[in-house]
Design an enzyme around this catalytic site. Structure first.
Site, short mmCIF file in Angstrom:
data_model
loop_
_atom_site.label_atom_id
_atom_site.label_comp_id
_atom_site.label_asym_id
_atom_site.label_seq_id
_atom_site.Cartn_x
_atom_site.Cartn_y
_atom_site.Cartn_z
CD GLU A 88 50.89 -38.82 45.06
OE1 GLU A 88 50.72 -38.07 46.05
OE2 GLU A 88 51.98 -39.36 44.80
NE ARG B 135 53.93 -32.57 44.66
CZ ARG B 135 54.31 -32.47 45.92
NH1 ARG B 135 55.17 -33.34 46.42
NH2 ARG B 135 53.84 -31.51 46.69
CG HIS C 81 52.80 -38.04 48.80
ND1 HIS C 81 52.35 -37.41 47.68
CD2 HIS C 81 53.65 -37.17 49.40
CE1 HIS C 81 52.88 -36.20 47.59
NE2 HIS C 81 53.67 -36.02 48.64
#
Length: 326
Positions: free
Chosen positions: A269, A240, A287
């Site tokens: 993000e 993360r 991601h």
């Protein structure tokens, strides 16, 4: 008898929607739409369940505003968008999607490691810009992966899968640090050896972050940790974004205090720290570690199965907390 109503908070595969419609009255979300916090609460009114994708915050305020909510099914394996204590106190079941993305995410983690160590993004940009005029001995010379030392911070399912790839596929010396040490059999299967956190940063040629995000893990990797690393080392984050202090990382990359970094996740993000875009020795991906069609379908189907199981039998397939069905 009316059927339970549920919300799908982001656009998902049509097959998943159809599966859920066999059991529930389903409200979908149009492609590209991300609800604001107030819109999300409004959409949840009267809903017994919701399928989330990891970006929707579930906290005490939302739960108080949505008293009919019984289950929140996260499509992701990570669940830092959940306040689990608040969900348990409210009697709301929380679920996630473990296991189905382990091997795919480990594949990508290793791909990102290789791209970072071998300077693939830098060299492609150089070529596309028409700068390649001749071959030279040190042209984008990077770091070896085979035979090097791989350090893994976080040794859950994905960390173990990366360790196996490194130890058995590339002959790497694998060291790891985790909140709890693996048993001897798992260490042997992974070809991994437990070390202290500081030793990991100091000794590894390549550091891969695979630990879950919690408030306590915020900026786990900052200036102090980066200062321990070799100037030839690389850092890869598929966990993360908030785990890495991105400003400290940019400084270390700019000053060549570490060789390179590969990031698939970012703090805040989909917004990306603009300073990261100004350093050449970082590989950036949006991601996508679990992004293969079979895996994303399996994740979405497991999220659907959790909703179906809990709202029809009172028992979820992959629960994160213990609550009494209501």
């Amino acid at each position: 008898m009316s059927r339970p109503a549920i919300l799908i908070a982001r656009n998902v595969f049509p097959e998943v929607v159809e599966r859920l419609r066999e059991h529930f009255d389903v409200e979908t979300t149009p492609p590209g739409v991300v609800w604001s916090a107030s819109e999300f609460v409004e959409r949840l009114q009267g809903k017994a369940g919701v399928l989330t994708t990891g970006g929707e915050r579930i906290d005490a305020a939302l739960l108080a505003a949505c008293p009919q909510l019984k289950i929140v099914s996260n499509l992701a394996v990570g669940y830092n968008n959940f306040d689990l204590d608040a969900m348990t106190a409210a009697g709301v079941q929380a679920t996630n999607a473990p296991d189905v993305l382990t091997e795919t995410t480990a594949d990508f983690g290793f791909a990102l490691l290789m791209a970072t160590a071998r300077r693939i993004a830098e060299s492609e940009h150089f070529l596309r810009a028409g700068q390649w005029k001749q071959w030279s001995l040190d042209l984008f010379a990077g770091a070896d992966i085979h035979g090097s030392t791989l350090g893994i911070l976080g040794m859950g399912r994905i960390g173990q899968a990366i360790a196996r790839r490194g130890a058995h596929g590339f002959g790497m010396q694998v060291i790891y640090h985790n909140r709890s040490r693996l048993d001897a059999d798992k260490e042997a299967t992974c070809g991994a050896r437990y070390v202290s956190r500081d030793d990991l940063f100091a000794r590894a040629d390549h550091v891969v972050l695979v630990l879950p995000y919690t408030p306590a893990a915020h900026h786990t990797v900052g200036a102090a940790e980066l200062a321990l690393m070799k100037p030839t080392a690389t850092l890869v984050n598929i966990a993360r974004g908030g785990i890495v202090d991105e400003n400290a990382l940019v400084a270390a990359l700019r000053e060549k205090r570490i060789a390179a970094a590969g990031l698939d996740v970012f703090e805040g993000e989909p917004q990306v720290n603009p300073d990261l875009l100004t350093v050449p020795n970082v590989v950036l991906t949006p991601h996508i570690a679990s992004a293969t069609l079979p895996t994303r379908m399996a994740m979405a189907m497991l999220a659907a199965d959790n909703l179906i199981a809990y709202l029809t039998t009172g028992r979820a397939k992959s629960p994160l907390n213990s609550v009494a069905p209501r």
